[in-house]
Design a protein around this motif. Structure first.
Motif, short mmCIF file in Angstrom:
data_model
loop_
_atom_site.label_atom_id
_atom_site.label_comp_id
_atom_site.label_asym_id
_atom_site.label_seq_id
_atom_site.Cartn_x
_atom_site.Cartn_y
_atom_site.Cartn_z
N ASN A 140 0.79 -1.44 -0.15
CA ASN A 140 -0.06 -0.18 0.11
C ASN A 140 0.80 2.17 0.44
O ASN A 140 -0.14 2.00 0.30
N SER A 141 1.69 1.00 0.08
CA SER A 141 2.61 2.54 -0.14
C SER A 141 2.85 3.16 -1.47
O SER A 141 2.62 2.38 -2.53
N LYS A 142 3.32 4.25 -1.37
CA LYS A 142 2.87 4.87 -2.33
C LYS A 142 4.51 5.65 -3.09
O LYS A 142 5.51 5.18 -2.81
N CYS A 150 1.32 10.28 -7.46
CA CYS A 150 2.25 10.16 -5.97
C CYS A 150 1.29 9.35 -5.59
O CYS A 150 1.96 8.80 -4.53
N HIS A 151 -0.23 9.53 -4.75
CA HIS A 151 -0.97 9.04 -3.68
C HIS A 151 -1.30 7.54 -4.04
O HIS A 151 -2.17 7.04 -3.37
N TYR A 152 -1.38 7.73 -5.70
CA TYR A 152 -1.91 6.28 -5.76
C TYR A 152 -0.99 5.50 -4.82
O TYR A 152 0.21 5.03 -4.96
N PRO A 153 -1.41 3.71 -4.81
CA PRO A 153 -0.52 2.29 -4.05
C PRO A 153 0.23 2.13 -5.07
O PRO A 153 -0.40 2.10 -6.24
N ILE A 154 1.95 1.83 -4.89
CA ILE A 154 1.57 0.73 -5.96
C ILE A 154 1.62 -0.22 -6.83
O ILE A 154 1.82 -0.61 -7.56
#
Length: 564
Positions: free
Chosen positions: A112-114, A178-182
């Motif tokens: 869930n990191s971005k 940039c706020h989307y989860p990777i």
């Protein structure tokens, strides 16, 4: 000088080059050849030095190995690509899914990191951190230490023998928040390949964080350097979007504005459009569920978040992590022909077209499910009715009419006309007919619906009253003002008892009745009724509400006429 015992040095060399190539052996012998001693060494002294000498040799060989490997990769790069294309290399979707996600976990982050977490994580400063992974690799573009992630793949050692499975000339450029989860981004790209029939190993994605040298970005930030001037920025992006030729804006319109709220993304979209590049908008995978749920719940109207994003994107409201970036980009847009107005219109039209395609594709998907027996016809007919309403809202009235006709046909075949679902779809169909200027046909259909509704629900039911109200509006348009005025008075009485005087639906009927009064040349009474409607509109939605604007326009016109 006196030579060392050949056997002694040979023993050390055998230990040191046990697994080295012929090239490394040559380099090692060259290293040994420059060593000389002014005194004889005893065997004991030589044995004491052996461990230290082994370490020195291993360090030299490792440096030589890395230099040779990098030189080979540089040669390979230059044979595959022009130097000018090195900044257009992309990472394969295959690599992102199977290798890059492992790197994310390795530095202590989660699925869930971005990307912004990678950019600002303390792990970046550690010896095994994300940016540090590329720190010792020479950038093939500027020849300095520190390379982008994609170039670290080129100069690294992959388990796969085929380098093309990992990197290549970018085939698509990703525009994302940039706020989307990777992991959401990676899985959405994987789905894109699947739906488009593309090979993930040959679909190379240009992603800012992975394909721009983050070491140089950090240097710029630390030095406080400014963004390039507007004309230079446009030249850079023109080369990038034209060089890649296909932009993928990643959308999330049901939760937030996503990339449409980010200045850089809007700029990328308009650059791609300006230079004739293909633009394929894709929805973030985890948000598609929200999108379909909104459809199922019938919440796709103009008050929904979806339509707010869909129809009202304004670049002036977009954000950027760095205000200086935003200022430069806004200057570029302002200097374009038509400025902000044209820019916003172009972006909204692109988003509108994308949304329509998403909706129509979902209709086809569900039609296939009905054919296979996985979805009931009842459910599908309700879905078609909701789709028709959405298409009407975005101006696709002909397609909307087709959806409503199909919905009515299915409901009639299943249940006949004496059912609420059928009459509701018929009502929707009549509304679209009116918009298409098929007023006579719409009035006839409203008459049939009214007869059915009075029989099913009674005269004072909400559905019956709404149909009467719609009929009055069409009658006004057709010049049947006497009948329209009579019907408006009846509807207004019922609505006031159902909703009260300060309800938007009541105000709509007041507006229609004012139209009828004006047509009868009763201007003073019409003026008073328009003012009543305006009071409700402004109280509930403010002075900018579209019906409030219409009412003020009518009031202004009648006021001028009464003064003459």
């Amino acid at each position: 000088g006196v030579s060392i015992s050949i056997l002694g040095v040979g023993g050390i060399c055998v230990n040191g080059i046990k697994h080295l190539s012929i090239l490394h052996c040559f380099l090692l012998l060259k290293f040994v050849s420059i060593v000389s001693w002014r005194v004889y060494l005893s065997c004991t002294e030589l044995e004491d030095m052996q461990g230290e000498l082994d370490t020195v040799i291993e360090e030299v060989m490792e440096r030589k190995r890395k230099k040779v490997l990098q030189d080979l990769h540089t040669c390979k790069l230059k044979s595959l690509y022009e130097k000018a294309d090195l900044d257009l290399l992309g990472v394969s979707v295959h690599h992102l899914l199977l290798y890059f996600m492992k790197e994310v976990h390795r530095v202590g982050l989660t699925e869930n990191s971005k990307f912004e977490d990678l950019a600002h994580s303390e792990n970046l400063l550690e010896s095994d951190g994300f940016r540090q992974k590329c720190a010792n690799i020479t950038c093939p573009i500027d020849g300095r230490s520190g390379a982008s992630y994609v170039h670290s793949i080129v100069f690294g050692e992959n388990d796969d023998e085929n380098d093309k499975d990992h990197y290549g000339k970018a085939t698509v450029m990703l525009s994302y928040s940039c706020h989307y989860p990777i992991r959401d981004i990676v899985l959405t790209l994987t789905d894109f390949c699947k739906l488009s029939g593309l090979d993930p190993k040959r679909t190379y994605v240009w992603i800012y964080f992975l394909c721009v040298n983050q070491h140089r970005v950090l240097e710029i930030e630390e030095c406080g350097k400014n963004m390039p001037p507007p004309h230079t920025l446009e030249v850079i992006y023109r080369r990038r979007v034209k060089g890649i030729g296909h932009l993928l804006p990643m959308m999330s319109p049901c939760r937030d504005s996503g990339c449409l709220g980010r200045t850089w993304c809007l700029f990328e979209i308009i650059m791609a459009k300006k230079y004739g590049c293909q633009i394929t908008m894709i929805m973030l995978g985890s948000h598609k569920h929200d999108f379909l749920q909104m459809f199922e719940a019938g919440k796709m109207d103009r008050s929904s978040r979806f339509f707010e994003v869909l129809l009202n994107t304004r670049v002036q409201d977009a954000k950027s992590c760095d205000e200086s970036d935003r200022v430069i980009i806004m200057k570029v847009i302002e200097d374009m022909p038509g400025g902000y107005t044209t820019f916003n219109a172009q972006v909204n039209e692109l988003v509108r077209s994308w949304a329509i395609d998403i909706i129509k594709n979902e209709v086809n998907t569900r039609r296939d499910l009905v054919s296979s027996g996985a979805l009931s016809q009842d459910h599908f007919a309700s879905f078609l009715s909701r789709v028709g309403n959405v298409l009407k809202e975005v101006g696709e009235t002909r397609d909307a009419l087709q959806m409503h006709k199909e919905s009515v046909t299915i409901f009639e075949s299943l249940h006949g006309r004496n059912r609420m679902d059928t009459t509701k779809s018929m009502n929707n169909m009549a509304c679209v007919m009116y918009q298409l200027d098929q007023k006579e046909e719409a009035l006839q259909l409203y008459g049939k619906i009214l007869t059915l509704q009075k029989s099913l629900f009674g005269k004072n039911h909400v559905s019956t009253v709404m149909t009467m109200s719609n009929m009055a509006g069409v009658m006004n348009e057709l010049g049947q003002n006497v009948e329209a005025l009579r019907l408006c008075r009846e509807v207004l009485r019922i609505k006031e008892s159902l909703f009260g005087k300060k309800h938007v639906s009541t105000a709509h009927t007041m507006f229609t009745m004012a139209n009828s009064l004006y047509a009868h040349n009763r201007r003073q009474k019409a003026l008073e009724t328009y003012k009543e409607a305006l009071s409700v509109y402004e109280t509930m939605f403010g002075p900018e509400y579209r019906w409030a604007v219409k009412a003020k326009r009518r009031i202004s016109t009648i006021t001028k006429e009464l003064k003459k």
